[in-house]
Every structure is written in structure tokens, then in C-alpha cells.
Design an enzyme around this catalytic site. Sequence first.
Site, PDB file in Angstrom:
ATOM      1  N   HIS A 144      69.336  18.017  24.412  1.00  0.00           N
ATOM      2  CA  HIS A 144      68.859  16.815  25.135  1.00  0.00           C
ATOM      3  C   HIS A 144      70.078  16.075  25.876  1.00  0.00           C
ATOM      4  CE1 HIS A 144      66.988  12.675  25.463  1.00  0.00           C
ATOM      5  NE2 HIS A 144      68.336  12.288  25.560  1.00  0.00           N
ATOM      6  N   GLU A 145      71.402  16.169  25.158  1.00  0.00           N
ATOM      7  CA  GLU A 145      72.306  15.630  25.708  1.00  0.00           C
ATOM      8  C   GLU A 145      73.260  16.458  26.704  1.00  0.00           C
ATOM      9  OE1 GLU A 145      73.198  12.688  25.069  1.00  0.00           O
ATOM     10  OE2 GLU A 145      72.043  12.495  23.188  1.00  0.00           O
ATOM     11  N   HIS A 148      71.131  15.559  29.853  1.00  0.00           N
ATOM     12  CA  HIS A 148      71.699  14.540  30.444  1.00  0.00           C
ATOM     13  C   HIS A 148      72.680  14.910  31.601  1.00  0.00           C
ATOM     14  CE1 HIS A 148      69.473  11.212  29.128  1.00  0.00           C
ATOM     15  NE2 HIS A 148      69.627  11.427  27.737  1.00  0.00           N
ATOM     16  N   GLU A 223      65.264   9.607  30.184  1.00  0.00           N
ATOM     17  CA  GLU A 223      65.126  10.111  28.608  1.00  0.00           C
ATOM     18  C   GLU A 223      64.038  11.104  28.636  1.00  0.00           C
ATOM     19  OE1 GLU A 223      67.233   9.505  26.068  1.00  0.00           O
ATOM     20  OE2 GLU A 223      68.538   8.637  27.392  1.00  0.00           O
TER      21      GLU A 223
END
Length: 294
Positions: A144-145, A148, A223
Site C-alpha cells: 500500500h505504501e 502511494h 487511499e
Amino acid sequence: MKRVLLFLATNLAVILVLTLVLNVFGIARGVSASGINIGQLLVFSAVVGFTGSFISLLMSKTMAKWSTGARVIDNPVSADEVWLVNTVRKLAERAGIGMPEVAVYEGAPNAFATGAFKNSALVAVSTGLLESMDRDEVEAVLGHEVAHVANGDMVTLTLIQGVVNTFVVFLARVVGFFVDKVLLRGNSDRGPGIGYMVTVFVCELVFGLVASIIVAWFSRQREFRADAGSAKLLGSPRPMQQALMRLGGLAPGALPSQMSAFGISGHGNGWGALFSTHPPMEERIAALNNLPPA
């Protein structure tokens, strides 16, 4: 609500300081006794609106390390640290970005990514997250990071913040001039009066509140994209769903107010949901169910 107030106060302080500096150096001449110079006012508003956002972006890694006490893993000293660094390296290669710095900080479950450039970002996880999740779930959070970073979300959010700040500064002064000259019939020989200054201050507060809602909405959309990015990097949405379910049952670790948008979790209730940078966990899990097959 405390984070919302801190966020608003920070943005207002940046706008006021830059406004003062530009006035002292004679740059802010967009509003005069004779009327509004739209071109000059737009330039002034853009300088005020974007400067603070870009300074924050360029300093984001340094400020993140300082404010959280994050320790960058330069030389792994344990099997867990070796796994953590290797996992981030694997995910970064899949995402097509340079290897980020990997850091660990003391705190309740949370993680974040920050940095001005895709190929020199920072990915950090808390000790609480590492202790409360299994490796599949931690890998999903790391995915997820990394997503980003690969999506350029830090830069995108900075640009959006700069744009809305510009409109806040610009519209506040247009309204202030109208109130001072038309409604209060200020002295045209002396330039903008007290009505202008009071109106600008009030409008920056009100418009800043609306701007914060807009920025928070964009943050929630990113997100969803980062969750989907993690699912793509791992080849399945299931690990990310498991990680979100786990996080949903844990109290999220607090991050400094200027970094709250970059954490893995956190959601407001009631009116606070309008200012929340993250969607509810249930919505994020449901969105992963709707992803097209890999």
C-alpha cells in the site's frame, strides 16, 4: 477534531506569514485604491498558495524522521529487519520505482510513506504494526505504501493543496475588496480599509475550511488507489483485505498532524468524516472486492 483544527491553523499561519512577507517587499499589489488587478492578485495568490505546500513536500522526509523518531535501517541487525528491507525492495522493483529508505519507529499500529520524489522516498512502519500483524498482512501494508509512492500521491496532494490555497487567498481578497468598497463604501483615496482586512481574515478561515474538505476528499480517493495498488503488487486483494480487517480492530497509532494524511489508517465520525483523509475500513474492503480479476 483536534487534528482538523491543527491542520487549519497550520495552513492559515503559512498563508498569513507569506502574505506579510510579500507585503513587506511590495510584491502584493493586487488590490489597490482604484480597484483589483486580477493578474497581480493571481500571481500573489499562487505564490502564497504553493510556496508553503512545496516547502512542506521538500522537507517531508526530514520532518517525518524527526517527528516520529523513525530509525532508518541502513544495516539490518535482525532477521525481521532483513525481511522488511527485502520485502520493500521486491515491491519497489515490481512498482518500477527506486528503492525507498526503510524505517521503523516506536508507536501503535500505523505506517506511512513520504518524500518529494518517487526514487528517493521513505517507507516507515511502527513497532506496533509489526507486532500485531503477520508477515502477509505487513507485506500488504508495505505494498500500500509503495503504491502511494509509485502513484506520486505525495506530489499530487501537494499540487491540490497549492491550488485550493491559491483560490482561498484570491477569493478572500476579492470578497474583501467588494465588502470594503461596495458595502462599507471605504475611502478610495487611502486604499483598502479595516473592512477589507477583517473580511479577508474571516474569508480565509471559511474558505480554508471548505478547501480542507476538498483536499480530504482527494486524499480518500488516493487511499482506494493505494489499496488497489497493493493488491496488484501482491497478485491478490486478499492480503490487503486481511490487513485492513486487522487494522479495523486496532486503535490507529497517532501521527503528527502534518503527516496524518500519509498514515495507513484513520477515519473521523460524524462531521469529522468530511475532514477525514481516509475512508472507513468497510468501504476500503468492499472496494477491493470490486477489483477486476488480475
